[in-house]
Design an enzyme around this catalytic site. Structure first.
Site, PDB file in Angstrom:
ATOM      1  N   HIS A   1     -10.139   1.485   2.097  1.00 39.56           N
ATOM      2  CA  HIS A   1      -9.660   2.585   2.398  1.00 39.56           C
ATOM      3  C   HIS A   1     -10.741   3.657   2.661  1.00 39.56           C
ATOM      4  O   HIS A   1     -10.648   4.351   3.341  1.00 39.56           O
ATOM      5  CB  HIS A   1      -8.743   3.260   1.434  1.00 39.56           C
ATOM      6  CG  HIS A   1      -7.264   2.666   1.292  1.00 39.56           C
ATOM      7  ND1 HIS A   1      -6.472   2.952   2.297  1.00 39.56           N
ATOM      8  CD2 HIS A   1      -6.631   2.242   0.224  1.00 39.56           C
ATOM      9  CE1 HIS A   1      -5.145   2.509   2.064  1.00 39.56           C
ATOM     10  NE2 HIS A   1      -5.362   2.016   0.812  1.00 39.56           N
TER      11      HIS A   1
ATOM     12  N   CYS B   1       0.988  -1.200  -0.100  1.00 37.16           N
ATOM     13  CA  CYS B   1       0.123   0.091  -0.023  1.00 37.16           C
ATOM     14  C   CYS B   1       0.957   1.281   0.020  1.00 37.16           C
ATOM     15  O   CYS B   1       1.667   1.376   0.754  1.00 37.16           O
ATOM     16  CB  CYS B   1      -0.932  -0.182   1.380  1.00 37.16           C
ATOM     17  SG  CYS B   1      -2.223   1.173   1.437  1.00 37.16           S
TER      18      CYS B   1
ATOM     19  N   GLU C   1      -8.841  -0.888  -2.124  1.00 37.37           N
ATOM     20  CA  GLU C   1      -9.211   0.481  -2.322  1.00 37.37           C
ATOM     21  C   GLU C   1     -10.571   0.775  -1.558  1.00 37.37           C
ATOM     22  O   GLU C   1     -10.508   1.965  -0.848  1.00 37.37           O
ATOM     23  CB  GLU C   1      -9.148   0.959  -3.794  1.00 37.37           C
ATOM     24  CG  GLU C   1      -7.931   0.552  -4.527  1.00 37.37           C
ATOM     25  CD  GLU C   1      -6.621   1.213  -3.937  1.00 37.37           C
ATOM     26  OE1 GLU C   1      -6.710   2.130  -2.933  1.00 37.37           O
ATOM     27  OE2 GLU C   1      -5.599   0.684  -4.345  1.00 37.37           O
TER      28      GLU C   1
HETATM   29 NI    NI Z   1      -3.700   1.057  -0.033  1.00 41.49          NI
END
Ligand code: NI
Length: 183
Positions: free
Chosen positions: A148, A102, A145
């Site tokens: 996140h 990441c 994603e």
């Molecule tokens: Ni990430």
């Protein structure tokens, strides 16, 4: 168009739930230039995907696209896909464990179990509703994603910390770590 600074883990923006983008704001210059910046920033740092909170914008926008093979040499190239307010409509029961990194956990790697196939719904940058089916590595990047946007990082999804590796050790030893030895 600009390359933005990436928020690193420890920054509270990475742990907050991101705000939904009001659909009437999608065509605003603020949202359109944010999307351009996300694409530029992802390319600059060789990411396979980027979520808006990673550039300090707590909004539900992701970009997924493996346009550069340097960071993920084994993956197939896929064009950039932008999804606003993405939701996973379905997950396959069938899961696979594989390496993830990441940009917000700089050069840290670990093995994460994810669904092999997913369907994601949301809106494109023109404001049209879209539905995307993704498999394998692309499905993995979408799940990473979207996490996140809910304040989750890949380390939260690791079933064991045994594989957690810094970059030099990842590059030296990861091929030696068989998946079944880590379960
Ligand atoms: Ni990430």
């Amino acid at each position: 168009m600009a390359i933005r600074k990436i928020a690193q883990t420890g920054n509270p923006v990475l742990r907050k739930k991101a705000e939904l983008v009001p659909l009437e704001n999608i065509d605003s210059s603020a949202i359109q230039s944010l999307i351009d910046d996300m694409i530029d920033t992802k390319e600059e740092y060789h990411g396979a995907g980027l979520a808006a909170p990673q550039i300090h914008e707590s909004l539900q926008i992701i970009v997924v696209g493996i346009g550069d093979s340097e960071r993920y040499p084994d993956s197939l190239l896929t064009p950039d896909t932008i999804i606003i307010n993405p939701k996973v409509a379905s997950f396959s029961q069938d899961m696979d464990e594989d390496w993830e990194g990441c940009l917000s956990l700089n050069d840290l790697w670990g093995m994460v179990k994810r669904s092999n196939e997913i369907v994601v719904e949301g809106y494109n940058r023109e404001g049209g509703s879209i539905e995307i089916q993704a498999k394998g590595f692309t499905a993995r990047v979408f799940q990473h994603e979207i996490d996140h946007l809910y304040g989750k990082l890949f380390v939260d999804r690791m079933s064991s910390m045994d594989s957690l590796s810094f970059g030099p050790e990842f590059r030296r030893y990861s091929k030696m770590l068989k998946k079944e030895e880590l379960l």
